[in-house]
Design an enzyme around this catalytic site. Structure first.
Site, PDB file in Angstrom:
ATOM      1  N   SER A 598       0.849  -1.196   0.000  1.00  0.00           N
ATOM      2  CA  SER A 598       0.000   0.000   0.000  1.00  0.00           C
ATOM      3  C   SER A 598       0.878   1.236   0.000  1.00  0.00           C
ATOM      4  CB  SER A 598      -0.908   0.014   1.239  1.00  0.00           C
ATOM      5  OG  SER A 598      -1.584   1.249   1.364  1.00  0.00           O
ATOM      6  N   TYR A 611      -2.769  -1.078  10.160  1.00  0.00           N
ATOM      7  CA  TYR A 611      -2.755  -1.317   8.718  1.00  0.00           C
ATOM      8  C   TYR A 611      -1.468  -0.782   8.095  1.00  0.00           C
ATOM      9  CZ  TYR A 611      -4.221  -1.166   3.813  1.00  0.00           C
ATOM     10  OH  TYR A 611      -4.299  -1.332   2.458  1.00  0.00           O
TER      11      TYR A 611
END
Length: 730
Positions: A598, A611
């Protein structure tokens, strides 16, 4: 319905008078063909031809013309439509006969014979684009309106028996005439014309080493005659079959089902690597009772070495299979690998010798010398092809060959075609021309790629994108129903290919769906075993599965949520990579792995602590795996920006929470799609390109990394974020 629904036991009579009555003459031909092709006891996939001579009106002159409608080159009777049939002016075809007969050097293997094929287009009626097959003269010169040319196992058993002519008389009297082996083509068509003239009472011919052709002036009568002639041959064989003794009795017993499948899963990737040195192949395994009865028998080595008889068979299965003399109950899988290795070396040498011995000065170059069929006592059969469809058909054809051998051994003695005749079919210039007319393979053809997390969002788009490029896609998701939906989308888009797919996982098509929890190594191992049984190997893995756990109202995340985030986003990706690596090492073929990270991996943000930290770890996992798996495996990552549309990580509740967090106005009763679009545009406006990032954008990056286009790239992260300058590396 059929007048005699219970008349046949060895074939299926599916004729429906009411259905046939609604069709025009060509439609009735298609109907008859589909019925015949749907029963594998009658003909194989892609095999057999049917025809009808129909009066048509010439579109230019308005005159009535007799037209031969005959199944064209390629295609499959079971699935054929009107578009699969060539139409030729019969009068013009008869003109070709006089041209052929004028050539003093004519004959079944002459240049004059092959030259006729180039003249068929000049006989085309009404600009029909379907190319005529080499069997066209067999139908044209038989003086009856309807002709069926089938490859039934029971009749080929007679055609491949040492005393086939005597057996033909014993079974059919003077109703069916025997003719010795002759390569299909113009000369054989003239031979059939002569037989019809000399034997007006005959209804059909057994073509030595080949199959059955029969005729009638009524289409239903022709159809039922086909069934009747096959039924009589099958009954004759059944009455004389000695069960297991037909193949000399059992030499060994099959391993239990679970042990067979475990052994296949162990052997397949290694064996795939051995036979895929020139080009990769896809496998189909077969271990049904009939296959096991043959491979476990005393006579299997002798019969396998003889090879197949029917040309349709060995064009798919090569001249013979590789039989491995392994003893399943007192030898190990390591012993099997050693015997396979030795057997492959001998097979390649034998095939090269076969080519060099029987080649002609103008023969096409030698093809891949590896076997397409491998027979292993105790386990069964492994068939190979350029794709799943071809390997399924290869298995189907060798299954038919086994039935032919069983029938011939039951009633007489099985004999194969002479090797020179077999070579001349396998390397026939017309067959070579047909192969060269095939469209080029797609970029990811022959590849098996597992997409983990393919049930929705980025994973689904990746699966669809890879399938469009020719890959066989293993759709994996914790939600099996979602994975199934993706696999079905691929099948709906690309079809199952030719061949008959069964319910067993080894009889699948271009995509399968499997469930797996990537945090559970045993679950991943079961998934890997299933994909190996389906396709025989694995070429690449794309991992798109991920999780985002939102913090509570105080911005905190529980310990179990932190652990789950790392279990899926980091450890799960490692487990999948580790299990795949074992397969890749066994195959010894270059492979590729793409993980999902990400842009958050390099941008610290409030509200996504677990995350973002997990994705930073995933970034480094890419680099570590690239080092660990080199040089065999390329390992890269795709780092998306926030993808809202189509993502399972953005259910309605999270979309609403994000809209609220960023102060974006919305109405609570707005449709989910409208809310999602607002949030996606908000994220887009923060980027340089100002356009929402979609799952399709991510799929393109995965495709590039999995293809050869970035074949020198490993250990890298490709960012697909629309231009987030905060993520620019410092």
């Amino acid at each position: 319905m059929s007048a005699n629904p219970s008349r046949f036991r060895h074939v299926h009579d599916g004729w429906d008078d009411a259905c046939a009555a609604t069709l025009d003459p060509v439609g009735r031909l298609v109907y008859r063909s589909n019925l015949l092709g749907s029963d594998q006891r009658i003909t194989n996939t892609g095999g057999g031809n049917t025809s009808a001579k129909i009066m048509e009106r010439d579109p230019l002159t308005g005159e009535s013309v007799e037209v031969l409608w005959v199944k064209g080159s390629g295609g499959d009777l079971r699935t054929s439509t009107r578009a699969n049939f060539a139409s030729l002016d019969l009068k013009k075809l008869f003109t070709l006969r006089s041209i052929y007969l004028r050539d003093p050097l004519r004959g079944p293997k002459s240049a004059a014979e092959d030259a006729m094929v180039n003249l068929y287009p000049h006989c085309t009626f009404n600009l029909n684009p379907r190319a005529s097959s080499i069997d066209t003269p067999l139908h044209a010169f038989i003086p009856y309106r309807h002709v069926d040319h089938m490859h039934p196992n029971a009749v080929i058993a007679i055609a491949a028996a040492r005393n086939g002519e005597r057996l033909t008389r014993a079974i059919y009297g003077d109703e069916v005439i025997w003719t010795p082996w002759q390569r299909p083509g113009f000369d054989l068509g003239l031979t059939l014309e002569r037989i019809c003239r000399e034997h007006p009472q005959a209804h059909g011919v057994i073509l030595g080493g080949h199959g059955l052709i029969n005729w009638a002036d009524d289409d239903r009568e022709c159809y039922e005659r086909t069934l009747d002639l096959i039924e009589r041959a099958a009954t004759y064989i059944e009455e004389r079959d000695r069960g297991a003794a037909t193949f000399g009795g059992p030499k060994c017993e099959a391993l239990p089902f679970d042990r067979r499948r475990a052994a296949f899963a162990t052997i397949l990737p290694w064996l795939r690597g051995q036979i895929s040195r020139e080009r990769r192949f896809i496998a189909t395994i077969q271990d049904d009772d009939a296959t096991l009865r043959f491979v476990n028998s005393v006579d299997a080595p002798r019969l396998a070495e003889l090879g197949t008889s029917c040309p349709d068979h060995f064009l798919r299965t090569k001249i013979k299979p590789l039989y491995v003399d392994w003893h399943p109950h007192n030898e190990t899988l390591d012993d099997l690998k050693r015997k396979l290795s030795d057997g492959l070396e001998r097979y390649r040498a034998d095939y090269t010798r076969y080519y060099e011995t029987f080649r002609h000065s103008d023969s096409p170059p030698m093809r891949d010398p590896n076997p397409t069929v491998v027979l292993i006592p105790g386990l069964g059969m492994i068939a190979w092809g350029k794709d799943k469809s071809e390997s399924r058909v290869t298995a189907e054809f060798y299954t038919a060959a086994i039935e032919v051998m069983r029938g011939a051994e039951a009633i007489d003695e099985y004999v194969a075609l002479p090797l020179q005749e077999a070579f001349d079919i396998e390397y026939w210039q017309l067959e070579e021309a047909k192969l060269r007319r095939m469209p080029p393979e797609k970029e990811l053809a022959r590849q098996v790629i597992a997409v983990i997390g393919s049930g929705s969002g980025i994973g689904r788009e990746v699966a669809l994108r890879l399938a469009d490029e020719g890959a066989h896609v293993v759709c994996v998701d914790k939600d099996e129903a979602a994975a199934s939906a993706t696999a079905q989308m691929i099948i709906d888009r690309h079809g199952m290919g030719i061949g008959v797919a069964g319910s067993d996982i080894s009889a699948c098509g271009p995509a399968i769906n499997l469930a797996a929890d990537i945090t559970d190594r045993d679950s991943v191992r079961r998934m890997v075993q299933h994909l190996l049984l389906a396709y025989g190997g694995l070429d690449a893995v794309a991992i798109t599965a991920g999780i985002f756990v939102a913090p509570d109202v105080e911005g905190r995340i529980r310990d179990d949520q932190w652990a789950l985030t790392f279990a899926i986003n980091v450890t799960g990706q490692y487990i999948v990579a580790d299990e795949a690596a074992a397969i890749w090492r066994a195959q010894g073929l270059p492979a590729s792995l793409v993980l999902t990270t990400s842009v958050n991996a390099v941008v610290a943000k409030k509200g996504s602590l677990a995350y973002d930290t997990s994705k930073a770890a995933a970034n480094h996992l890419v680099r570590e795996l690239a080092i660990d798996l080199a040089p065999l495996v390329r390992v890269n990552g795709v780092a998306p920006a926030t993808v809202v549309q189509g993502s399972s990580m953005f259910p309605r509740e999270r979309v609403i929470a994000s809209l609220t967090k960023y102060g974006i106005p919305f109405k609570p009763d707005e449709p989910t799609g409208a809310l999602t679009a607002k949030l996606a545009q908000f994220y887009a406006d923060r980027s340089l390109l100002k356009r929402p990032v979609t799952p399709t954008d991510q799929a393109e990056a995965f495709f590039l990394l999995l293809s050869r286009r970035l074949g020198q790239t490993t250990g890298q992260i490709i960012t697909v974020d629309g231009g987030l300058h905060e993520a620019f590396l410092r």
